[in-house]
Design an enzyme around this catalytic site. Sequence first.
Site, mmCIF file in Angstrom:
data_model
loop_
_atom_site.group_PDB
_atom_site.id
_atom_site.type_symbol
_atom_site.label_atom_id
_atom_site.label_comp_id
_atom_site.label_asym_id
_atom_site.label_seq_id
_atom_site.Cartn_x
_atom_site.Cartn_y
_atom_site.Cartn_z
ATOM 1 N N SER A 70 0.609 -1.234 -0.038
ATOM 2 C CA SER A 70 0.015 -0.029 0.190
ATOM 3 C C SER A 70 0.710 1.420 -0.017
ATOM 4 C CB SER A 70 -0.951 0.028 1.376
ATOM 5 O OG SER A 70 -1.707 1.280 1.329
ATOM 6 N N GLU A 96 5.728 2.181 14.412
ATOM 7 C CA GLU A 96 6.776 1.398 14.153
ATOM 8 C C GLU A 96 6.344 0.291 13.264
ATOM 9 O OE1 GLU A 96 9.790 -2.105 16.235
ATOM 10 O OE2 GLU A 96 8.435 -0.917 17.830
ATOM 11 N N ARG A 97 4.935 0.101 13.055
ATOM 12 C CA ARG A 97 4.494 -0.859 11.927
ATOM 13 C C ARG A 97 4.711 0.047 10.638
ATOM 14 N NH1 ARG A 97 -0.723 -1.560 10.157
ATOM 15 N NH2 ARG A 97 -0.861 -3.449 8.966
ATOM 16 N N ARG A 133 -4.908 2.893 20.096
ATOM 17 C CA ARG A 133 -4.903 2.202 18.526
ATOM 18 C C ARG A 133 -5.753 1.181 18.722
ATOM 19 N NH1 ARG A 133 -1.540 4.061 14.925
ATOM 20 N NH2 ARG A 133 -1.976 2.191 13.649
#
Length: 301
Positions: A70, A96-97, A133
Site C-alpha cells: 500500500s 513502528e509498524r 490504537r
Amino acid sequence: MTQAAKKQALGRGLSALLKDPDNDIKSVNDKNADKVVGNIIELEIDAIEINPFQPRSNFNEETLQELASSIKELGVIQPITVRKLEFNKYQLISGERRLRASKIAGLTVIPAYIRIANDNDSLVMALVENIQRHDLDPIEIALSYQRLIDEVQLTQEQMSDKVGKKRSTIANYLRLLKLDPIIQTGIRDGFISMGHGRALITIEDEDAQSDIYHKIISQNLSVRETENLVKNYQESLKPKVGKTSVKTVTPVVSESEKKELSSILGSKIDVKIDAKGKGKITIPFKSEADFQRIINLIKSK
C-alpha cells in the site's frame, strides 16, 4: 500544486532546515522551532531509532507486507511520531509498524511529526498513543497499562483521564496479566478472546484453568459457553449439603520455613495446601527484571 504536493514540498523544506548544523533545533525556545512543532517533516529512515518504550512486540509479517504494498502505491498516509535526540538523530514514539513497512517498501524517507520531550514524556506519549490504537491485542494493552503504573507511577484514575477509558476497563485489562503465560499467549495469538480470558481469571487453580483453556480451543467454545463451564466448575467446589466438612491437614511447611524461603528469594511467597496434601507455592514479582532475578536465583541453587 495540489494540497498534498504542497505538504510534501513543505516537509522537504523543513527537512533541509533540520539538517543545518548552525541552526540545530533542540528546544521549543530555539529559532525556527515554531516551524517544526505541529508540522509534517520528511525524515531519513536511517536517522530514526526504535523507541525502547514501544509496547508492541509482535508484528504479523503478512500484514506488514500488505502495508508495504500500500505504501509503495499510495505513500505513508499517517505520519509517524518521533522525538529529537540530537542533531539529525531521532527516536520513534509511535508508528513502528509504518516504519517497518516503509523499510520493506524500500523508502529512504518517511513523513513524521517531531516532538521535543524528555524520556518520561516520551514513554507516556508512546504508551498512551498505542493504547488508543485498534491493532494492539489485549495483552499488549494490558502491558502498556502496567508500564504506566510501574515506570510512570500513574494511578488508574490518572490513566483513565489520559486514555479516555473507564477505570473498570483499565482494571479488566490489568487482570489479564494474572493469567497463566500460556493463556496470555493464546490471547495474543487470537486463539481466545479477552472475554474468554476474563472468564478464566476467576479460576484460581492453574491446572483447572489450563484444562478449561484447552477445552475452549478444542471445542471452539463461545464466551458464554466458557462462562457457563467456569460457573459449573465453581459450583462443583462448593461443599455438598449434608456432607461433613473437608478434613483439615497439618501444614507440611512451617512459618519459619516460609520466611526462610522468602528471604532467599527476596519475595514474600505464599504456600497453599489442600485437604489431600497437594499444594502450590506462589512467588510474586514486581517487574520483568524482578522475575529474571528470581529465575537466576533458582537456577543458581
